[in-house]
Scaffold this active site. Structure first.
Site, short mmCIF file in Angstrom:
data_model
loop_
_atom_site.label_atom_id
_atom_site.label_comp_id
_atom_site.label_asym_id
_atom_site.label_seq_id
_atom_site.Cartn_x
_atom_site.Cartn_y
_atom_site.Cartn_z
NE ARG A 74 -3.99 1.96 2.22
CZ ARG A 74 -4.36 2.70 3.26
NH1 ARG A 74 -3.81 2.50 4.45
NH2 ARG A 74 -5.26 3.65 3.12
CG HIS A 78 -1.29 5.45 -0.11
ND1 HIS A 78 -1.97 6.04 0.93
CD2 HIS A 78 -2.13 4.51 -0.61
CE1 HIS A 78 -3.17 5.49 1.05
NE2 HIS A 78 -3.28 4.54 0.14
N GLY A 84 3.71 11.13 -8.15
CA GLY A 84 4.58 10.13 -8.77
C GLY A 84 5.39 9.35 -7.76
CG ASN A 106 -0.74 9.15 2.73
OD1 ASN A 106 -1.11 8.17 2.08
ND2 ASN A 106 -0.18 10.22 2.19
CG HIS A 207 -8.00 -3.68 -1.66
ND1 HIS A 207 -9.02 -2.82 -1.92
CD2 HIS A 207 -6.93 -2.90 -1.35
CE1 HIS A 207 -8.60 -1.56 -1.79
NE2 HIS A 207 -7.33 -1.59 -1.45
C1 HEM Z 1 -8.41 1.80 -6.42
C2 HEM Z 1 -8.58 2.51 -5.37
C3 HEM Z 1 -8.21 2.12 -3.97
C4 HEM Z 1 -8.90 2.49 -2.87
C5 HEM Z 1 -10.17 3.32 -2.81
C6 HEM Z 1 -8.21 1.91 -1.75
C7 HEM Z 1 -8.58 2.08 -0.43
C8 HEM Z 1 -8.01 1.44 0.63
C9 HEM Z 1 -8.42 1.60 2.00
C10 HEM Z 1 -9.51 2.53 2.50
C11 HEM Z 1 -7.67 0.75 2.75
C12 HEM Z 1 -7.77 0.49 4.25
C13 HEM Z 1 -7.34 1.64 5.08
C14 HEM Z 1 -7.75 1.40 6.49
O1 HEM Z 1 -8.96 1.46 6.74
O2 HEM Z 1 -6.88 1.11 7.33
C15 HEM Z 1 -6.79 0.05 1.87
C16 HEM Z 1 -5.89 -0.91 2.26
C17 HEM Z 1 -5.00 -1.52 1.42
N1 HEM Z 1 -4.82 -1.21 0.09
FE1 HEM Z 1 -5.99 -0.04 -1.06
N2 HEM Z 1 -7.14 1.20 -2.19
C18 HEM Z 1 -7.09 1.31 -3.54
C19 HEM Z 1 -6.13 0.78 -4.37
C20 HEM Z 1 -5.07 0.01 -3.94
C21 HEM Z 1 -3.97 -0.40 -4.77
C22 HEM Z 1 -3.76 0.02 -6.21
C23 HEM Z 1 -3.18 -1.19 -4.01
C24 HEM Z 1 -1.90 -1.89 -4.39
C25 HEM Z 1 -1.68 -2.38 -5.57
C26 HEM Z 1 -3.78 -1.26 -2.70
C27 HEM Z 1 -3.30 -2.02 -1.66
C28 HEM Z 1 -3.83 -2.01 -0.39
C29 HEM Z 1 -3.38 -2.89 0.67
C30 HEM Z 1 -2.32 -3.99 0.54
C31 HEM Z 1 -4.11 -2.55 1.81
C32 HEM Z 1 -3.96 -3.18 3.21
C33 HEM Z 1 -2.95 -2.35 3.99
C34 HEM Z 1 -2.60 -2.87 5.36
O3 HEM Z 1 -3.04 -3.95 5.76
O4 HEM Z 1 -1.87 -2.15 6.05
N3 HEM Z 1 -4.91 -0.50 -2.69
N4 HEM Z 1 -6.99 0.50 0.58
#
Ligand code: HEM
Length: 354
Positions: A74, A78, A84, A106, A207
């Site tokens: 993640r 970000h 970039g 973040n 995800h």
């Molecule tokens: C497309 C739009 C995306 C949205 C709206 C989004 C949103 C989010 C949100 C809200 C969380 C959880 C934050 C929390 O509540 O603690 C999350 C977690 C995560 N996201 Fe996304 N995300 C997106 C795209 C991506 C992309 C492109 C990747 C990587 C290729 C990614 C990888 C992750 C990972 C691995 C987590 C888990 C993080 C952890 O366990 O610490 N996300 N994302």
């Protein structure tokens, strides 16, 4: 004679299929356009052990806690989406204002992810000198997070430099889509970064590992339940988050939360996606078939994910004489007293040689 010739050509076809499928999986240097200044062999001469140092260290880290892999994946996302892939998300705030890290999207990045990146930087710099950027280390750490959680291995184009400044709170908010976004918003926002519908669906597959906080999805439970959510799944989530602002977390992929696989898409098909931004990819006609194709074919998902990650990893990169190689990932060199002192000492040493 004719049958011998046809046997030979059959053997040729079989072996070429075997060879191409073998290389298709392990030698993933896919047909992605390389941005000027990045290369597949950037550190081959000045830090040949770079990738093995990073992988070996991350193996140790993940052995203790595989959850860290999600945090690192993640973090790279970000970094790339805001200004970039320039390591700007790694910078601490300064007199010029609050850092990107302090902007709302973040705040839920894992503090440990930042520490792991700077530990890797220290290891790499102690072996090779200050030649590898923090932005490149973050890209490699994301790749290893995917691979060491069970996902595909792939080559990462390298040669990014670290940025000299970070984005404002508003720029950060404008570039990272909210989990409440629908597919229309995701497609519009990601198109601005030259990412198409297939990239959107594939990258959302990140995800398949990691955690989300209640506040990221309780708008789907209260005051009314999102009809696109499976009943039992909704009831389970209500137990984790009895109120909208409960400070708890739950897994993003209920089937295999720590394994990088295609189960995230199986969740979506079963209406068990956690965020609106996830589930709507299956509801929306424009992306539904892509979700289904990944749900039934993990190899297809892996190939597309690699392609889209390499695309994402090259967003607005700084290369060549632009940017710098930070001596500490969270501080730009001009604000780094230790670094400046070491540069002065080096200059004095080289002067005394005359
Ligand atoms: C497309 C739009 C995306 C949205 C709206 C989004 C949103 C989010 C949100 C809200 C969380 C959880 C934050 C929390 O509540 O603690 C999350 C977690 C995560 N996201 Fe996304 N995300 C997106 C795209 C991506 C992309 C492109 C990747 C990587 C290729 C990614 C990888 C992750 C990972 C691995 C987590 C888990 C993080 C952890 O366990 O610490 N996300 N994302």
């Amino acid at each position: 004679m004719a049958s011998f010739a046809s046997l030979c050509s059959l053997l040729l076809i079989v072996s070429s299929v075997l060879v191409s499928s073998y290389f298709g999986v392990s030698e993933a240097k896919p047909s992605v356009h390389l941005v000027k200044g990045l290369s597949w062999s950037f550190y081959d001469s000045n830090c040949p052990k770079l990738e093995s140092i990073v992988r070996k260290q991350l193996k140790k880290v993940f052995k203790k806690d595989i959850g860290q892999a999600a945090g690192l994946l993640r973090l790279h996302f970000h970094d790339c989406f805001v200004q970039g892939c320039d390591g700007s998300v790694l910078l601490d705030g300064s007199a010029s204002g609050p850092s990107e890290q302090e902007a709302p999207p973040n705040l839920s990045l894992r503090a440990t992810a930042f520490e792991i990146i700077d530990d890797l930087r220290e290891l790499v710099h102690s072996k090779c000198g200050r030649v590898v950027s923090c932005a490149d280390i973050a890209a490699l750490a994301a790749r290893d997070s995917v691979f060491l959680s069970g996902g595909p291995d792939y080559e990462v184009p390298l040669g990014r430099k670290d940025g000299l400044n970070f984005a404002t709170r508003n720029e950060t908010l404008a570039n990272l889509p909210a989990p409440t976004s629908n597919t229309t918003t995701l497609l519009t926002e990601l198109a601005k970064k030259n990412l198409d519908a297939t990239d959107v669906v594939a990258l959302s597959g990140g995800h398949t590992i990691g955690l989300g906080h209640c506040t990221s999805f309780t708008e789907r439970l209260y005051p009314t339940q999102d009809p696109s959510m499976d009943e039992t799944f909704a009831n389970d989530l209500k137990e984790v988050c009895p109120a909208s602002d409960t400070n708890a977390t739950t897994v993003l992929d209920i089937r295999s939360p720590d394994t990088f696989d295609n189960k995230y898409y199986v969740d979506l098909v079963n209406r068990q996606g956690l965020f609106t931004s996830d589930q709507d990819l299956y509801t929306d006609k424009r992306t539904r078939d892509i979700v289904t194709s990944f749900a039934v074919n993990q190899t297809l998902f892996f190939e597309q994910f690699v392609h889209s990650m390499i695309k994402m990893g090259q967003l607005s990169v700084l290369t060549g004489s632009k940017g710098e190689i930070r001596a500490n990932c969270s501080v730009r060199n001009s604000d780094n007293a230790d670094y400046l002192k070491s540069v002065v000492e080096e200059d004095e040493e080289s002067l005394s040689e005359f």
